[in-house]
Enzyme design. Structure first.
Site, short mmCIF file in Angstrom:
data_model
loop_
_atom_site.label_atom_id
_atom_site.label_comp_id
_atom_site.label_asym_id
_atom_site.label_seq_id
_atom_site.Cartn_x
_atom_site.Cartn_y
_atom_site.Cartn_z
N SER A 183 43.25 -36.80 -46.75
CA SER A 183 44.47 -37.57 -46.54
C SER A 183 44.55 -38.79 -47.46
O SER A 183 45.65 -39.25 -47.77
CB SER A 183 44.53 -38.04 -45.08
OG SER A 183 43.34 -38.73 -44.76
N CYS A 212 43.11 -38.79 -50.51
CA CYS A 212 42.58 -38.27 -51.77
C CYS A 212 43.65 -38.19 -52.86
O CYS A 212 44.74 -37.68 -52.61
CB CYS A 212 42.01 -36.89 -51.48
SG CYS A 212 41.46 -36.04 -52.93
N TYR A 269 42.07 -47.44 -43.18
CA TYR A 269 41.34 -46.22 -43.58
C TYR A 269 41.38 -46.14 -45.10
O TYR A 269 42.45 -46.25 -45.69
CB TYR A 269 41.99 -44.99 -42.94
CG TYR A 269 41.35 -43.66 -43.30
CD1 TYR A 269 39.95 -43.52 -43.32
CD2 TYR A 269 42.12 -42.54 -43.62
CE1 TYR A 269 39.36 -42.31 -43.64
CE2 TYR A 269 41.53 -41.33 -43.94
CZ TYR A 269 40.15 -41.21 -43.94
OH TYR A 269 39.57 -40.01 -44.26
N ARG A 284 30.10 -42.80 -54.04
CA ARG A 284 30.33 -41.40 -54.38
C ARG A 284 30.96 -41.20 -55.76
O ARG A 284 30.69 -40.27 -56.46
CB ARG A 284 31.28 -40.88 -53.31
CG ARG A 284 31.49 -39.43 -53.32
CD ARG A 284 32.48 -39.08 -52.23
NE ARG A 284 32.41 -37.67 -52.00
CZ ARG A 284 33.36 -36.97 -51.38
NH1 ARG A 284 34.40 -37.58 -50.89
NH2 ARG A 284 33.23 -35.69 -51.23
N GLU A 310 61.16 -22.85 -37.64
CA GLU A 310 61.44 -22.27 -36.32
C GLU A 310 60.38 -22.70 -35.30
O GLU A 310 60.66 -22.86 -34.11
CB GLU A 310 61.43 -20.74 -36.46
CG GLU A 310 61.79 -19.98 -35.22
CD GLU A 310 61.65 -18.49 -35.47
OE1 GLU A 310 62.65 -17.78 -35.33
OE2 GLU A 310 60.53 -18.04 -35.82
#
Ligand code: IMP
Length: 498
Positions: A311, A313, A399, A414, A476
């Site tokens: 989310s 990224c 976040y 990282r 739908e």
């Protein structure tokens, strides 16, 4: 190798729907098990299982000690992030391993502390019960917010208002939560202090917590019944980090990399295998069958799948690399199944990035994943290591990605070798306690598996029938042709018909 171009687009989880199968007595919701192997173990008898097929991402804004403890109690695990110093990460792992359910190591106050100071401390901490100790740590009493009024007693000290030791029921050297509970029940108190035989304070046990601690049938623990501790490592400082984490008692490692199909990850996995052959390590992330074979050959005992879908990224936008998570799961789990047929070794596959809700977890499992990793889902909870903020009258939690500027400030994070960000920072809507959210998600997953006639995840892998849905059938499947009341008293119309 010639270049390869695939004209078939890769698929995301949200493009799939499950077709129901026959629901039987065995596949009634209450009979469904979500138990799943965490990593490959010898003889395919997994040493570690999850009882809940979800793990929390190794991210600064998601997985600290509180998340790891609470999620392990609820059957999953959280990976302590490696974008911090080795010492800090090892302390977090020790915090999980030394955790004694229900026994709180409390902040204490002195008898001479003023009531005004106590009130301020209580406001800062967000709770109101404090044990009172002397300079050597001997318990003198307990004071709670019911024992004083900051205005009425502003000139008094703690010792004037505390409940004195002689009027308290106190546990001496109690180690078992069940014994503490029995004593607490007899005492009519809301909190039980535990002391050693020299009357020095060790813990508090709160009545309000007991239920949570006595009643955790899904808890994941090691052979000594301590909660399982998992941690991420990077491909830079692993020779120092892994030994420190092992000393702290870590049970499982994951090499944290946005692109695990690399010689750096291979070196890391091989080194860990050579020096700590019993310590299971998860490799990743990869999105191809080739990547899976590569990591397993290097020693990975589970493999994490997903690139570009998180989310927070922006990898796909920045580097143009990535793949729809569904396609990645399908290809990698095919490689896993081939490898299993050939070698007899079953390597769990974890789906990671962009998994938003219970339905996504279910589709990932149906496609072949053994469990999923989520960041955003957990970042919204009380147990995430961030503070709540109010934005436009909404309670939110911050976040951010491990590749966002904020996490990259930490030098060996990282994405540290990159000169550009691969993640963003934002807010997610606060959702409350993990314990108040996760059970609902799990019951949705069980309800789908029940509809599909599968009693457990292994069976689900074999029996699930999935179908790609068209854009119109997605429409739908949403609420339509109705006026919905809004909070502001207006009505929101979703009408396609007349
Ligand atoms: P989410 O559950 O959609 O929020 O995705 C979480 C996952 O995104 C993590 O488990 C990582 O695999 C991945 N991730 C974490 N930080 C970053 C980043 O900064 N950029 C790209 N991916 C990230």
């Amino acid at each position: 190798m010639p270049k390869e171009i695939y004209f078939e687009p890769s698929r995301t989880l949200m493009e799939f729907r499950l077709l129901p199968g026959l629901t039987t007595e065995e596949t009634k919701i209450e009979n469904i098990s979500l138990r799943t192997p965490l990593v490959h173990s010898e003889n395919n008898q997994p040493k570690y299982y999850l009882n809940t097929p979800v793990v929390a991402a190794a991210m600064q804004s998601v997985s600290g000690v509180d998340m790891a403890i609470e999620l392990a109690k609820l059957g999953g695990t959280a990976f302590i992030y490696s974008s911090q110093t080795i010492k800090q990460q090892a302390q977090m792992v020790s915090g999980i391993k030394n955790y004694k359910a229900g026994f709180v190591e409390p902040e204490t106050v002195k008898p001479e502390t003023s009531i005004v100071e106590l009130y301020e401390l209580s406001r800062k901490k967000g709770y109101g019960t404090f044990p009172v100790v002397d300079l050597t740590g001997v318990l003198l009493g307990v004071i709670t917010k019911n024992d004083y009024d900051v205005k009425l007693h502003e000139n008094l000290k703690v010792h004037n208002r505390m409940i004195k030791r002689e009027n308290l029921t106190v546990g001496i050297n109690i180690e078992d939560i069940k014994d503490a509970n029995a004593l607490l029940m007899e005492s009519h108190q809301s909190v039980l202090p535990i002391v050693n035989d020299k009357n020095k304070l060790r813990y508090l046990v709160f009545r309000k917590d007991i239920r949570n601690h006595l009643d955790n049938p899904l808890e994941v623990v090691d052979e000594e019944k301590r909660l399982l501790a998992a941690a991420a490592v990077n491909t830079h400082d692993y020779k120092e980090r892994v030994p420190a984490l092992v000393d702290a008692g870590v049970d499982i490692l994951a090499v944290d990399s946005s692109d695990g199909h690399s010689v750096f990850q291979q070196k890391t996995l091989r080194w860990i295998k050579e020096h700590y052959s019993d310590l299971p390590v998860i490799g990743g992330n990869i999105i191809t069958g080739q990547g899976f074979d590569f990591l397993v050959d290097a020693g990975a005992r589970a493999v994490k799948v997903g690139m570009g879908g998180g989310s927070i990224c922006i990898t796909q936008e920045q580097k143009g690399t990535g793949r729809g998570l569904a396609t990645a799961i399908i290809e990698v789990t095919e490689a896993r199944d081939k490898y299993y047929q050939k070698s007899g070794r079953y390597i769990p596959v974890i789906a990671d990035g962009g998994i938003v809700n219970a339905k996504d977890v279910t589709i990932a499992l149906a496609l072949g994943a053994d469990y999923v990793m989520m960041g955003r889902y957990f970042a919204r909870m009380d147990e995430a290591p961030t503070s709540k903020v109010t934005i436009h009258n909404q309670i939110m939690k911050p976040y951010w990605g491990e590749g966002a500027p904020r996490a990259r400030e930490w030098k060996a994070a990282r994405y540290y070798q990159m000169e550009f960000a691969e993640g963003v920072e934002g807010f997610v809507q606060y959702a409350g306690k993990l314990r108040d959210n996760l059970p609902e998600a799990l019951s949705k997953i069980k309800a789908s598996m029940s509809s599909c006639g599968s009693a457990n995840i292994e069976e689900f892998h074999k029996k699930a029938k999935l179908e790609i849905v068209s854009a119109l059938s997605l429409r739908e499947g949403q609420v339509h042709d109705i006026y919905l009341p809004q909070k502001d008293g207006n009505y929101h119309s979703i009408n396609w018909g007349n």
